[in-house]
Design a protein around this motif. Sequence first.
Motif, PDB file in Angstrom:
ATOM      1  N   UNK B  17       1.005  -1.220  -0.011  1.00 57.05           N
ATOM      2  CA  UNK B  17       0.014   0.063   0.023  1.00 57.05           C
ATOM      3  C   UNK B  17       0.930   1.363   0.024  1.00 57.05           C
ATOM      4  N   UNK B  18       0.518   2.319  -0.569  1.00 56.45           N
ATOM      5  CA  UNK B  18       0.911   3.509  -0.573  1.00 56.45           C
ATOM      6  C   UNK B  18      -0.346   4.497  -0.044  1.00 56.45           C
ATOM      7  N   UNK B  19       0.031   5.057   1.168  1.00 56.02           N
ATOM      8  CA  UNK B  19      -1.088   5.544   1.942  1.00 56.02           C
ATOM      9  C   UNK B  19      -0.425   7.322   2.042  1.00 56.02           C
ATOM     10  N   UNK B  20      -1.439   7.960   1.609  1.00 51.98           N
ATOM     11  CA  UNK B  20      -1.442   9.435   1.742  1.00 51.98           C
ATOM     12  C   UNK B  20      -2.210   9.995   2.867  1.00 51.98           C
ATOM     13  N   UNK B  21      -1.580  10.754   3.737  1.00 48.52           N
ATOM     14  CA  UNK B  21      -2.639  11.388   4.841  1.00 48.52           C
ATOM     15  C   UNK B  21      -2.140  12.841   5.092  1.00 48.52           C
ATOM     16  N   UNK B 229     -11.613   9.128   4.620  1.00 50.44           N
ATOM     17  CA  UNK B 229     -11.269   8.645   3.206  1.00 50.44           C
ATOM     18  C   UNK B 229     -12.282   9.289   2.133  1.00 50.44           C
ATOM     19  N   UNK B 230     -13.575   9.678   2.919  1.00 52.48           N
ATOM     20  CA  UNK B 230     -14.493  10.169   1.687  1.00 52.48           C
ATOM     21  C   UNK B 230     -13.918  11.720   1.103  1.00 52.48           C
ATOM     22  N   UNK B 259      -9.570   4.858  -4.310  1.00 48.38           N
ATOM     23  CA  UNK B 259     -10.311   4.124  -3.044  1.00 48.38           C
ATOM     24  C   UNK B 259     -10.789   5.144  -2.053  1.00 48.38           C
ATOM     25  N   UNK B 260     -11.915   5.288  -1.908  1.00 47.24           N
ATOM     26  CA  UNK B 260     -12.253   6.223  -0.798  1.00 47.24           C
ATOM     27  C   UNK B 260     -13.003   5.539   0.380  1.00 47.24           C
ATOM     28  N   UNK B 261     -12.945   4.289   0.496  1.00 46.55           N
ATOM     29  CA  UNK B 261     -13.467   3.738   1.796  1.00 46.55           C
ATOM     30  C   UNK B 261     -12.799   2.455   1.885  1.00 46.55           C
ATOM     31  N   UNK B 262     -12.908   1.885   3.236  1.00 46.33           N
ATOM     32  CA  UNK B 262     -12.310   0.492   3.699  1.00 46.33           C
ATOM     33  C   UNK B 262     -13.128  -0.633   2.404  1.00 46.33           C
ATOM     34  N   UNK B 263     -14.330  -0.497   2.584  1.00 45.13           N
ATOM     35  CA  UNK B 263     -14.944  -1.416   1.573  1.00 45.13           C
ATOM     36  C   UNK B 263     -14.384  -1.442   0.371  1.00 45.13           C
ATOM     37  N   UNK B 264     -14.374  -0.267  -0.176  1.00 45.97           N
ATOM     38  CA  UNK B 264     -13.590  -0.016  -1.750  1.00 45.97           C
ATOM     39  C   UNK B 264     -12.136  -0.606  -1.778  1.00 45.97           C
ATOM     40  N   UNK B 265     -11.633  -0.416  -0.858  1.00 50.08           N
ATOM     41  CA  UNK B 265     -10.192  -0.996  -0.586  1.00 50.08           C
ATOM     42  C   UNK B 265     -10.356  -2.370  -0.829  1.00 50.08           C
TER      43      UNK B 265
END
Lengths: 491, 525
Positions: B17-21, B229-230, B259-265
């Motif tokens: 994963x590449x996570x941007x915060x 995420x939204x 990917x804008x939700x955990x479910x989408x991920x």
Amino acid sequence: MAGFASMGVREIQVGLASKDFSAREVAQAALERIAKCDDEVHAYLEVTEELALQAADQIDEALASGKSPAEIGPIAGVPIAFKDNMNLKGTHTTCSSRMLESYVSPYTATCVARAIQAGGIPLGKLNMDEFAFGSSTETSAFGRTHNPWDLERVPGGSSGGSAAAVAAGLATVTLGSDTGGSIRQPGSFTGTVAVKPTYGVVSRYGIVAFGSSLDQVGPFARSVEDAALTLNAISGHDPLDCTSQPVDTDFTANLAEGAKGMRVGFVPAFMEAQGLEPEVKAIVEQAAKHLADAGAELVEVELPNAQAAMSAYYVLGPCEAFSNLSRFDSVRYGYCDPGHKDLGSQYEASRANGFGPEARRRIMLGSYLLSAGVYDKYYYPAQQVRTLITADYTRAYEKCDVILAPVSPRTAFKFGEISDPTSMYLSDMFTISINIAGNGGMSLPAGLGADTHLPVGVQLIGPQFKDENMFRAAAALEQVYGKAPLAPAFA
Amino acid sequence: MKTLEEVLQDWEAVIGLEVHCELTKLETKMFCGCKLEFGAPPNTHTCPVCLGLPGALPVPNRAAIQSIVLAGLATNCDIEKHTMFYRKGYMYPDMAKNFQTTQGPKAFCMRGHLDLTVDGRGAKERLFWEDLAEGETSENMTRTADGYVAHVGITRIHMEEDAGKMVHIGGGEGRIAGATHSLVDYNRAGTPLIELVTEPDLRTPEEARLFMHKLRQIFLTLGISDCSMEEGSLRADGNISLRRRGSKEFGTKTELKNINSFKNLHDGLAYEICRQAEVLEEGGKIYQETRHWDPSKKHTIVMRVKETADDYRMFPDPDLAPYDLSDEFIERVRAKLPELPDQKAARFERDYGLSSYDARHLVEHRFTTEFFEEACAEAGDRAKELAKPLANLALNDISAYVNAGEGIDFSKTAFSPARGVALVSLLAEDVISSKQAKEVFAAVLEEDKDPDAIVEERGMKQVSDTGAIEAVIDEVLAANPDKVAAYKGGKTGLIGFFVGQCMKAMKGQGNPKLINELLAKKLDA
């Protein structure tokens, strides 16, 4: 107001204090002189008459309220002008490029704001090589600036307008910027005192960047003291530039001390350099003698890696320039080639037509040097060379307090005389290593060349953040040569 | 297309994963003094620096550096004391300077890791863990009683600035295809952003989902971002490749975006795994490309094919001096580390005797954690005794209530931790049944009254009088002789029927424990 052109900072301030004339009269005299003489010189790209008169009136008000010029600021009432890569809110900042022909600054550079805050009367913006790429001001998109000493010749560059304005008495002091010699070389060509301080002494905020790790702002003047006063006004830490340093030196403090007891370094390899004209060499040797006569001790120092400075510079400079100039993309401001339907072709056409040939050459060079696989071969070794050159200077200053060197290998050349880029680059052979190391250097007028009868400057190079050393040595030499005169045709 | 379960029999998925915060909790942007504010009118929080005007220079935001060091310490990273900012060149209007200021080979935080506890349904996606003995480790997986722990390496966390936001007009759904105009809002330009890159240690979509969930919990606990995420303040891109079971070589990877939700991920990765398997099994080739997850159509589409690696012409930013962090600074930041979710869960187990499952799930959400902690504080000496029912209350009733409503802040409802303690006390003292407790819970929220008052008003007290209960049991048994015979004939499951009948007769107020006991005694007699 008579005699404005040849006045220095002290003379203007004495006149203001004794009410011989008002700041408004000074401003008007300067503006009239520009109107009268600048057609021949073409130092100015924009004259800011309204701002000048406004600033002058404020100074007159302060004087009327009982303040002395010194209390108003170190350059109170002094007409000053700025290289056109310095932002001044409401004025055009073109960098002498078609790319920014219509660009109006929405904010003011720190050094410009400080100069005005210190009482400077802003006369306008000065011609330069496009984006400071050049040594003759011939790459300006808005016409060439003429050397006041010989109008057929270049004033040097890239700060050619800043140098010519001071030499012709079109401003008392000016600001320029120096990335590889762009203050000192035109200073030598026009017989003006031209100072590039140590990197970090003056804030770069608001100066359109060329080589961010090399660029430094400094003054042009017709005396060492005027240059020191101007530097006093603009130096010091700026919270908006994290490479600026907390410098609170008074650069006028030791001007009267003389050279007695100073250890002056002399670099034999510089004097043997290929391309150094005999008339220039003779003047540097003579300056050494003058310093020795004044009681300085001459010591030989070596800068074994300095000959690699040019190569390192033409790697680091273009890399930084490529990146710094990438923002000029026609989208938010600047030249936009009309009629394109997609972003890619608009980018390409706008940059191809907005930038001149030298700017395009440096952008392409930088783009190549930073590309994958090439970066490791050039950029990284260039940084290593930089470390070595910096160490050379540090070692040299264990033996001396200031180094004496040539500025330019020759005097001002004629327009078009040097046409191939590589020969032009050699103009900076004695100045570039100082930008690479970050030290301060200045050009002091040391008379005319025996063959060309054109001004020749000698370079004084100080240890980092000890710029007062070069000011002291320069003041001692000024005792011998006298203050820089106006160019004869403008005297 | 095969199901994920079928595909994973033959193929091993390798996911990174590449996570941007976005560091949304900061006051100002990364390199200028502009205010950070989501939703302000376009281009109102801009200045010469974040607009990339000629001559402007960056000055790093120290508070942002503190935030990234916190993030690094909380994810077990080494903090690099000597790092540099780099310029990453690319021409696009959302980045006004046409380069992004980011970090080079050395980031502020390097070589971290997080451990993910995977059990229950989520563990089913991974194969072979059941072959391990409890405590045994294979590759990056350690077997637990009812699942496994996945050890996930974190390559680095680096600091960078966000780009502006592009809006395309005239095309479909704001996309660039077919658009006639493109607009840029530079309010977001220069927002401090941290990018975390994991090692390719994840093996299932569920592990990826758990990793993001855990990371979000940590960042929320640190208070460095709102992690939405939204709204895009927390974004994840997934890199996925497949290899045959047993193979050690990596396959060609694709990058999954949008990917804008955990479910989408989870669903996007699951789809992409199945898609790749299908392509490979049909003898096709996976291309290194960026794919866009379309949640409504439940598939991924190609955004961009990467034929060659991008050349960003990275080099150290000469406007920003090398950044040196002192030991003193790092220690000062370390001292600010709050109790992290894993530490909190361990404390809940230790101090309150909770199961590891309960403790772990309690710390998953702020509302459950806060409710539980405050209620335990409220319970004082009785905390340990009431901890289990309080945990149940938080994980069942409160979670269900919060999940049913949109954006409910549970701490602002009428059901205070003190009322929670009162409710579980009534339950523990057998005053009300657990069924009645659910009714009281709803009534407290509805009527804003104390549980005792509701029980009193509704006359809900549980009947624990053995005589009264026995009388009801006798009636029920007498009314159902056939069922009694069947029970005695071995159909012992009928006990539930009898309990239900008794409860019905007692209007739900009978003590179910006593009813059970007494029924069993009479029937088995």
